[in-house]
Design a protein around this motif. Structure first.
Motif, mmCIF file in Angstrom:
data_model
loop_
_atom_site.group_PDB
_atom_site.id
_atom_site.type_symbol
_atom_site.label_atom_id
_atom_site.label_comp_id
_atom_site.label_asym_id
_atom_site.label_seq_id
_atom_site.Cartn_x
_atom_site.Cartn_y
_atom_site.Cartn_z
ATOM 1 N N THR A 73 8.265 -2.865 9.600
ATOM 2 C CA THR A 73 7.416 -3.437 9.157
ATOM 3 C C THR A 73 6.261 -2.916 9.885
ATOM 4 O OG1 THR A 73 8.391 -5.366 10.046
ATOM 5 C CG2 THR A 73 5.772 -5.974 10.868
ATOM 6 N N GLN A 74 5.588 -2.353 10.807
ATOM 7 C CA GLN A 74 4.849 -1.156 11.396
ATOM 8 C C GLN A 74 4.730 -0.074 9.846
ATOM 9 O OE1 GLN A 74 2.260 -1.580 13.877
ATOM 10 N NE2 GLN A 74 3.816 -3.420 14.728
ATOM 11 N N LEU A 75 5.949 0.193 9.582
ATOM 12 C CA LEU A 75 5.144 1.865 9.003
ATOM 13 C C LEU A 75 5.395 0.840 6.998
ATOM 14 C CD1 LEU A 75 8.691 4.100 9.204
ATOM 15 C CD2 LEU A 75 6.111 3.855 9.680
ATOM 16 N N LYS A 76 5.372 -0.007 6.720
ATOM 17 C CA LYS A 76 4.836 -0.810 5.906
ATOM 18 C C LYS A 76 3.561 -1.292 5.908
ATOM 19 C CE LYS A 76 9.089 -2.645 3.671
ATOM 20 N NZ LYS A 76 10.296 -3.979 4.182
ATOM 21 N N ARG A 77 3.545 -1.737 6.422
ATOM 22 C CA ARG A 77 1.732 -2.821 7.306
ATOM 23 C C ARG A 77 0.536 -1.364 7.233
ATOM 24 N NH1 ARG A 77 -1.902 -2.775 11.233
ATOM 25 N NH2 ARG A 77 -0.136 -1.896 13.349
ATOM 26 N N LEU A 78 1.534 -0.881 7.995
ATOM 27 C CA LEU A 78 0.946 0.916 8.060
ATOM 28 C C LEU A 78 0.151 1.669 6.236
ATOM 29 C CD1 LEU A 78 1.594 2.225 11.225
ATOM 30 C CD2 LEU A 78 -1.104 1.026 10.504
ATOM 31 N N ALA A 79 0.913 1.332 5.625
ATOM 32 C CA ALA A 79 0.576 2.111 4.342
ATOM 33 C C ALA A 79 0.822 1.739 3.397
ATOM 34 C CB ALA A 79 2.582 2.220 4.339
ATOM 35 N N ASP A 80 0.677 -0.035 3.346
ATOM 36 C CA ASP A 80 0.391 -0.421 2.525
ATOM 37 C C ASP A 80 -1.021 -1.326 3.025
ATOM 38 O OD1 ASP A 80 3.084 0.111 1.095
ATOM 39 O OD2 ASP A 80 3.906 -2.058 1.805
ATOM 40 N N ARG A 81 -0.951 -1.989 3.874
ATOM 41 C CA ARG A 81 -1.906 -2.845 4.171
ATOM 42 C C ARG A 81 -2.950 -2.114 4.846
ATOM 43 N NH1 ARG A 81 -0.373 -7.762 3.343
ATOM 44 N NH2 ARG A 81 1.672 -8.470 3.746
ATOM 45 N N ARG A 82 -3.136 -1.111 5.220
ATOM 46 C CA ARG A 82 -3.966 -0.666 6.112
ATOM 47 C C ARG A 82 -4.039 1.208 5.101
ATOM 48 N NH1 ARG A 82 -6.356 -0.376 12.024
ATOM 49 N NH2 ARG A 82 -8.462 -0.578 10.745
ATOM 50 N N GLN A 83 -3.319 1.234 4.302
ATOM 51 C CA GLN A 83 -3.332 2.263 3.826
ATOM 52 C C GLN A 83 -4.049 3.694 4.468
ATOM 53 O OE1 GLN A 83 -5.872 1.407 0.474
ATOM 54 N NE2 GLN A 83 -4.459 0.018 -0.748
ATOM 55 N N VAL A 84 -3.346 4.210 5.135
ATOM 56 C CA VAL A 84 -3.753 5.185 6.516
ATOM 57 C C VAL A 84 -2.959 6.292 5.856
ATOM 58 C CG1 VAL A 84 -3.808 4.580 8.047
ATOM 59 C CG2 VAL A 84 -1.604 4.778 7.620
ATOM 60 N N ASP A 85 -3.760 7.515 5.293
ATOM 61 C CA ASP A 85 -2.819 9.440 4.771
ATOM 62 C C ASP A 85 -1.851 9.486 5.603
ATOM 63 O OD1 ASP A 85 -5.289 9.328 2.748
ATOM 64 O OD2 ASP A 85 -5.775 9.511 4.730
ATOM 65 N N GLY A 124 -1.086 18.657 1.115
ATOM 66 C CA GLY A 124 -0.476 17.839 0.719
ATOM 67 C C GLY A 124 -0.786 16.546 0.833
ATOM 68 N N LEU A 125 -1.750 16.364 1.317
ATOM 69 C CA LEU A 125 -2.522 14.573 1.338
ATOM 70 C C LEU A 125 -3.538 14.746 0.581
ATOM 71 C CD1 LEU A 125 -3.057 14.111 5.241
ATOM 72 C CD2 LEU A 125 -1.538 13.873 3.896
ATOM 73 N N GLU A 126 -3.827 16.170 0.060
ATOM 74 C CA GLU A 126 -5.146 15.832 -0.942
ATOM 75 C C GLU A 126 -3.748 15.490 -2.341
ATOM 76 O OE1 GLU A 126 -7.041 19.555 -0.141
ATOM 77 O OE2 GLU A 126 -8.012 18.576 1.084
ATOM 78 N N VAL A 127 -3.456 16.076 -2.313
ATOM 79 C CA VAL A 127 -2.125 15.936 -3.753
ATOM 80 C C VAL A 127 -2.042 14.663 -3.522
ATOM 81 C CG1 VAL A 127 0.176 16.226 -4.652
ATOM 82 C CG2 VAL A 127 -1.382 18.374 -3.505
ATOM 83 N N LEU A 128 -1.711 13.796 -2.738
ATOM 84 C CA LEU A 128 -1.546 12.416 -2.151
ATOM 85 C C LEU A 128 -2.112 11.752 -3.470
ATOM 86 C CD1 LEU A 128 0.949 11.865 0.883
ATOM 87 C CD2 LEU A 128 1.576 11.522 -2.321
ATOM 88 N N ARG A 129 -3.722 12.215 -2.305
ATOM 89 C CA ARG A 129 -5.029 11.415 -2.683
ATOM 90 C C ARG A 129 -5.186 11.668 -4.870
ATOM 91 N NH1 ARG A 129 -9.834 12.322 1.677
ATOM 92 N NH2 ARG A 129 -9.613 10.655 3.520
ATOM 93 N N GLY A 130 -5.366 12.467 -4.709
ATOM 94 C CA GLY A 130 -5.189 12.998 -6.294
ATOM 95 C C GLY A 130 -6.463 14.190 -6.663
ATOM 96 N N THR A 131 -7.211 14.160 -4.950
ATOM 97 C CA THR A 131 -8.256 15.211 -5.390
ATOM 98 C C THR A 131 -7.689 17.078 -5.434
ATOM 99 O OG1 THR A 131 -8.294 15.431 -3.102
ATOM 100 C CG2 THR A 131 -9.459 13.530 -4.237
#
Length: 313
Positions: A202-214, A299-306
């Protein structure tokens, strides 16, 4: 430029009561709306809902007025749920920053019981106040999208039965948060939960989907004990695997102790969020995160698309 118009401004003086319309509100950083029961130093200071979504819902026969869903601002012309978290909302003399998309409903509201659905959990968004000011019905709202070079956001989840019960002070989570902050990350949440797979998912889904943390790092629950289910819960919410990070942490940890071979932590991707399991002790957290912290931004920049995935020359 994306703009909309504030159709209604609503507040409620007591939690659990329906919000009602007012002419204007005054908002303050680290607080929210003066006189609203949900004000406070947290990330859900102000709730927003699209007027267009409310109108479509009412056309199904709902017949609800402004504030019925618990929203503070009803805005025409902006589809909030399709905005990225971090978007800035300039309205009146204030500036807000979007912090979360939707929410989890823990009980069925009157609207849900009557209509079989409620739009706030998946259409509404939340924001915090960045600049003090006044917001009035009729004000124009302008959206500023997040800059590509903004700091990475992160969250830390400690998985510990004793920590969640208050029987042990959590030291591993703060250790991870301190390292991330010193590396330039904006740590938006630290959470302590019991060793329950459902709670972690539940926490992982919330943080990734709703809060969209990197980045989300977890601490604990990666060993051989029957209660250690962090890797399984993490894998269950993953869209893609990112095994190299966990493999490298184990490889480097073996230089410190051969017991590192018993660590079962995984590293995965959900949406545009990277999730990394760390061991439970503060020492192991500092060591493990230290091995990969300098390399993570690429890796985070690749995920962002930058950034591209091309290798070094």
């Amino acid at each position: 430029m994306l703009t909309g118009t504030v159709k209604a401004v609503c507040v409620s003086e007591k939690k659990g009561t329906q919000k009602h319309e007012v002419d204007r509100v005054h908002v303050r950083p680290r607080h929210g709306i003066d006189g609203d029961a949900h004000a406070g130093d947290w990330h859900r200071q102000i709730s927003l809902l699209s007027y267009d979504k409310v109108k479509a819902f009412n056309e199904k026969g709902a017949g609800v007025g402004h504030g019925a869903f618990g929203e503070n601002l009803v805005v025409e012309g902006i589809d909030f749920k399709n905005l990225p978290v971090g978007s800035r909302l300039l309205v009146g003399t204030a500036r807000l920053r979007m912090t979360q998309i939707g929410k989890e409903c823990h009980s069925c509201c009157e609207i849900f019981r009557r209509m079989g659905e409620c739009i706030m959990p998946h259409e509404g968004v939340f924001a915090e106040v960045e600049k003090e000011g006044d917001i009035l019905a009729g004000d124009v709202m302008t959206v500023e999208f997040p800059a590509f070079d903004r700091p990475f956001t992160a969250a830390v989840v400690t998985v510990s039965d004793k920590g969640a019960r208050g029987e042990r002070k959590d030291e591993s989570g703060p250790a991870a948060a301190k390292m991330l902050e010193e590396a330039g990350y904006q740590v938006v949440e630290t959470v302590v939960i019991p060793d329950e797979p459902a709670a972690l998912k539940t926490q992982l889904k919330r943080l990734a989907d709703r809060r969209q943390v990197d980045l989300v790092v977890t601490s604990g629950g990666t060993g051989f004990s029957g209660r250690d289910q962090t890797p399984e819960a993490t894998a269950a919410v993953a869209d893609r695997n990112a095994p190299g990070i966990a493999e490298y942490i184990r490889h480097r940890s073996m230089e410190v102790t051969d017991r590192a071979m018993f660590g079962r932590g995984v590293s995965v991707i959900r949406g545009k969020t990277l999730i990394i399991n760390l061991p439970g002790s503060p020492k192991a957290v500092r060591e493990s995160l230290g091995y990969v912290l300098d390399s993570l931004p690429h890796g985070l920049e690749v995920l962002r698309g930058t950034a591209s995935e091309c290798g070094r020359e």
